[in-house]
Design an enzyme around this catalytic site. Structure first.
Site, PDB file in Angstrom:
ATOM      1  N   HIS A 120      37.250  37.908  39.720  1.00  0.00           N
ATOM      2  CA  HIS A 120      36.951  38.507  38.660  1.00  0.00           C
ATOM      3  C   HIS A 120      35.115  38.594  38.599  1.00  0.00           C
ATOM      4  CE1 HIS A 120      36.068  39.304  34.683  1.00  0.00           C
ATOM      5  NE2 HIS A 120      33.980  39.225  34.767  1.00  0.00           N
ATOM      6  N   LYS A 165      39.076  32.741  40.198  1.00  0.00           N
ATOM      7  CA  LYS A 165      40.352  32.597  39.529  1.00  0.00           C
ATOM      8  C   LYS A 165      41.175  31.681  40.278  1.00  0.00           C
ATOM      9  CE  LYS A 165      40.774  36.964  38.064  1.00  0.00           C
ATOM     10  NZ  LYS A 165      41.301  38.627  37.269  1.00  0.00           N
ATOM     11  N   GLU A 197      28.909  37.814  29.456  1.00  0.00           N
ATOM     12  CA  GLU A 197      29.277  36.832  30.376  1.00  0.00           C
ATOM     13  C   GLU A 197      28.740  36.102  31.215  1.00  0.00           C
ATOM     14  OE1 GLU A 197      32.775  40.466  30.908  1.00  0.00           O
ATOM     15  OE2 GLU A 197      31.222  39.049  33.002  1.00  0.00           O
ATOM     16  N   ASN A 223      44.976  38.466  40.867  1.00  0.00           N
ATOM     17  CA  ASN A 223      44.137  39.442  41.729  1.00  0.00           C
ATOM     18  C   ASN A 223      42.721  38.367  42.406  1.00  0.00           C
ATOM     19  OD1 ASN A 223      42.763  39.385  39.442  1.00  0.00           O
ATOM     20  ND2 ASN A 223      42.650  41.495  39.216  1.00  0.00           N
ATOM     21  N   TYR A 228      38.129  36.957  28.351  1.00  0.00           N
ATOM     22  CA  TYR A 228      38.707  38.093  27.856  1.00  0.00           C
ATOM     23  C   TYR A 228      38.657  39.205  26.439  1.00  0.00           C
ATOM     24  CZ  TYR A 228      40.044  37.570  32.598  1.00  0.00           C
ATOM     25  OH  TYR A 228      39.901  37.658  34.451  1.00  0.00           O
TER      26      TYR A 228
END
Ligand code: UDP
Ligand code: MG
Length: 162
Positions: free
Chosen positions: A126, A20, A137, A123, A60
């Site tokens: 992904h 990310k 995805e 975080n 998402y």
């Protein structure tokens, strides 16, 4: 009859992994890729992209009712994301193990989030959470022609005269 490459592609499990914007901007690309490489998984696709907010919302979509959804999509579309597909036996589940728990405070030391992140909204990485999401995805982020399929030279006999 299936060609060698098709047999290979049909058998091999694949997962979608993305670093990310926070992970990219903190200079953690090589650190994260190294962990997947050293484990023995195979990189089959990679690109650096800044997703639009509507693309982030698609990625998402499962979380659209959650209170953090809007902020999460703003964040994912705030800068470059390193999108990747990794291949190997058990890569979906084991990829999640390498990543650690969603909340870095609950991630074990030794995992990517455990070692490198502190808060849930930052975080850094992904990873697909199951075979269906992995397929969806990969299809969302990559065109079929962007996915490579190859046999490592280590897996082939050495035909060089010596
Ligand atoms: N997230 C958040 N707050 C929460 C839960 C999740 O900001 O309370 C973010 C976090 O960045 C997480 C992402 O939303 O990685 C997607 O959530 P999910 O439950 O799918 O976690 P993941 O699969 O990434 O571990
Ligand atoms: Mg998830």
């Amino acid at each position: 009859m299936l060609q060698d490459q098709e047999v290979h592609a049909a058998q091999m499990e694949r997962t979608f992994i993305a670093i990310k914007p926070d992970g990219v901007q903190r200079g953690l690309i090589s650190e994260i890729i190294a962990r997947f490489e050293r484990k023995g998984f195979k990189l089959v696709a990679i690109k650096l992209v800044i997703p639009t907010k509507s693309f982030a919302q698609k990625h998402y979509h499962d979380l659209k009712e959650r209170p953090f959804f809007d902020g999460l999509c703003d964040f994912l579309s705030s800068g470059p994301v390193l999108a990747m597909v990794w291949e190997g036996e058990g890569v979906i589940k084991y990829g999640r193990k390498l990543i650690g728990a969603t909340d870095p405070q609950k991630s074990e030391p030794g995992t990517i989030r455990g070692d490198l992140a502190v808060v849930v909204g930052r975080n850094i990485i992904h990873g697909s959470d199951g075979p269906e999401t992995a397929k969806d995805e990969i299809n969302l982020w990559f065109k079929p022609e962007e996915l490579t399929s190859y046999t490592s030279n280590q897996e082939k006999p050495d035909s060089t005269p010596h």
